[in-house]
Design a protein around this motif. Structure first.
Motif, short mmCIF file in Angstrom:
data_model
loop_
_atom_site.label_atom_id
_atom_site.label_comp_id
_atom_site.label_asym_id
_atom_site.label_seq_id
_atom_site.Cartn_x
_atom_site.Cartn_y
_atom_site.Cartn_z
N LEU A 254 0.82 -1.22 0.00
CA LEU A 254 0.00 0.00 0.00
C LEU A 254 0.85 1.26 0.00
O LEU A 254 0.41 2.30 -0.48
CB LEU A 254 -0.97 -0.02 1.18
N GLU A 255 2.06 1.17 0.52
CA GLU A 255 2.97 2.31 0.43
C GLU A 255 3.30 2.61 -1.03
O GLU A 255 3.37 3.78 -1.43
CB GLU A 255 4.26 2.05 1.21
N VAL A 256 3.47 1.58 -1.82
CA VAL A 256 3.72 1.77 -3.26
C VAL A 256 2.51 2.44 -3.91
O VAL A 256 2.66 3.36 -4.72
CB VAL A 256 4.04 0.42 -3.94
N VAL A 257 1.31 1.99 -3.53
CA VAL A 257 0.09 2.56 -4.10
C VAL A 257 -0.01 4.04 -3.77
O VAL A 257 -0.25 4.87 -4.66
CB VAL A 257 -1.16 1.79 -3.60
N TRP A 258 0.21 4.40 -2.49
CA TRP A 258 0.05 5.81 -2.16
C TRP A 258 1.17 6.66 -2.76
O TRP A 258 0.94 7.82 -3.11
CB TRP A 258 -0.17 6.08 -0.69
N VAL B 134 -4.27 3.56 5.73
CA VAL B 134 -4.35 2.10 5.84
C VAL B 134 -2.95 1.50 5.95
O VAL B 134 -2.71 0.60 6.75
CB VAL B 134 -5.13 1.50 4.65
N SER B 135 -2.01 2.01 5.16
CA SER B 135 -0.64 1.50 5.21
C SER B 135 -0.03 1.70 6.60
O SER B 135 0.57 0.78 7.17
CB SER B 135 0.22 2.20 4.14
N PHE B 136 -0.19 2.90 7.16
CA PHE B 136 0.33 3.17 8.50
C PHE B 136 -0.36 2.30 9.55
O PHE B 136 0.26 1.83 10.49
CB PHE B 136 0.18 4.65 8.87
N GLY B 137 -1.66 2.09 9.38
CA GLY B 137 -2.40 1.24 10.32
C GLY B 137 -1.87 -0.19 10.31
O GLY B 137 -1.68 -0.80 11.37
N LEU B 138 -1.64 -0.73 9.12
CA LEU B 138 -1.11 -2.09 9.01
C LEU B 138 0.32 -2.16 9.56
O LEU B 138 0.68 -3.14 10.23
CB LEU B 138 -1.15 -2.56 7.56
N LEU B 139 1.11 -1.14 9.30
CA LEU B 139 2.47 -1.09 9.85
C LEU B 139 2.41 -1.09 11.38
O LEU B 139 3.16 -1.81 12.05
CB LEU B 139 3.21 0.15 9.35
N VAL C 233 11.47 -0.45 -3.34
CA VAL C 233 11.59 -1.40 -4.46
C VAL C 233 10.34 -1.35 -5.33
O VAL C 233 10.43 -1.30 -6.56
CB VAL C 233 11.85 -2.83 -3.93
N GLY C 234 9.18 -1.34 -4.69
CA GLY C 234 7.93 -1.28 -5.46
C GLY C 234 7.80 0.00 -6.26
O GLY C 234 7.38 -0.02 -7.42
N ALA C 235 8.15 1.13 -5.64
CA ALA C 235 8.08 2.41 -6.36
C ALA C 235 9.06 2.43 -7.53
O ALA C 235 8.75 2.96 -8.60
CB ALA C 235 8.35 3.57 -5.41
N PHE C 236 10.22 1.84 -7.33
CA PHE C 236 11.20 1.74 -8.43
C PHE C 236 10.61 0.94 -9.59
O PHE C 236 10.67 1.37 -10.75
CB PHE C 236 12.48 1.06 -7.92
#
Length: 106
Positions: free
Chosen positions: A12-16, A41-46, A68-71
């Motif tokens: 979800l970090e990649v998505v945001w 949501v990403s912060f909540g899961l983290l 890595v995902g953003a790359f």
């Protein structure tokens, strides 16, 4: 379960991050709203993953998945350059993540 939460948080970090790019400096409403929603949501899961995982491991893996995902999204979707130096940096990040995972007791 903590590792699943952490993996989902990283994805979800990649998505945001992608939506933040698409928001054009928060000037486009829907990508901006999506950025904020996926961040929450990403912060909540983290946060849920950090209940049992070590702080350093969880945070490093979360940011590593995001990097890595953003790359990958940048290269495959946005047409960013795929150079030997960038790939080398990616290999170093992934190597560090593997070492952190293997050294974790959880």
């Amino acid at each position: 379960m903590a590792w699943i939460f952490l993996l989902l948080a990283g994805v979800l970090e990649v998505v945001w991050a992608f939506l933040m790019k698409a928001s054009d400096g928060f000037t486009k409403p829907w990508p901006t709203i999506g950025t904020i929603a996926f961040m929450i949501v990403s912060f909540g899961l983290l946060s849920m993953a950090m209940k049992t995982l070590p702080l350093g491991t969880a945070y490093a893996i979360w940011t590593g998945i995001g990097a890595v995902g953003a790359f990958i999204v940048g290269v495959m979707v946005l047409g960013e350059a795929l150079t030997p130096m960038r790939v080398g940096g990616l290999v170093l990040i992934v190597s560090g993540l593997v070492v952190l995972k293997l050294s974790s007791s959880h």
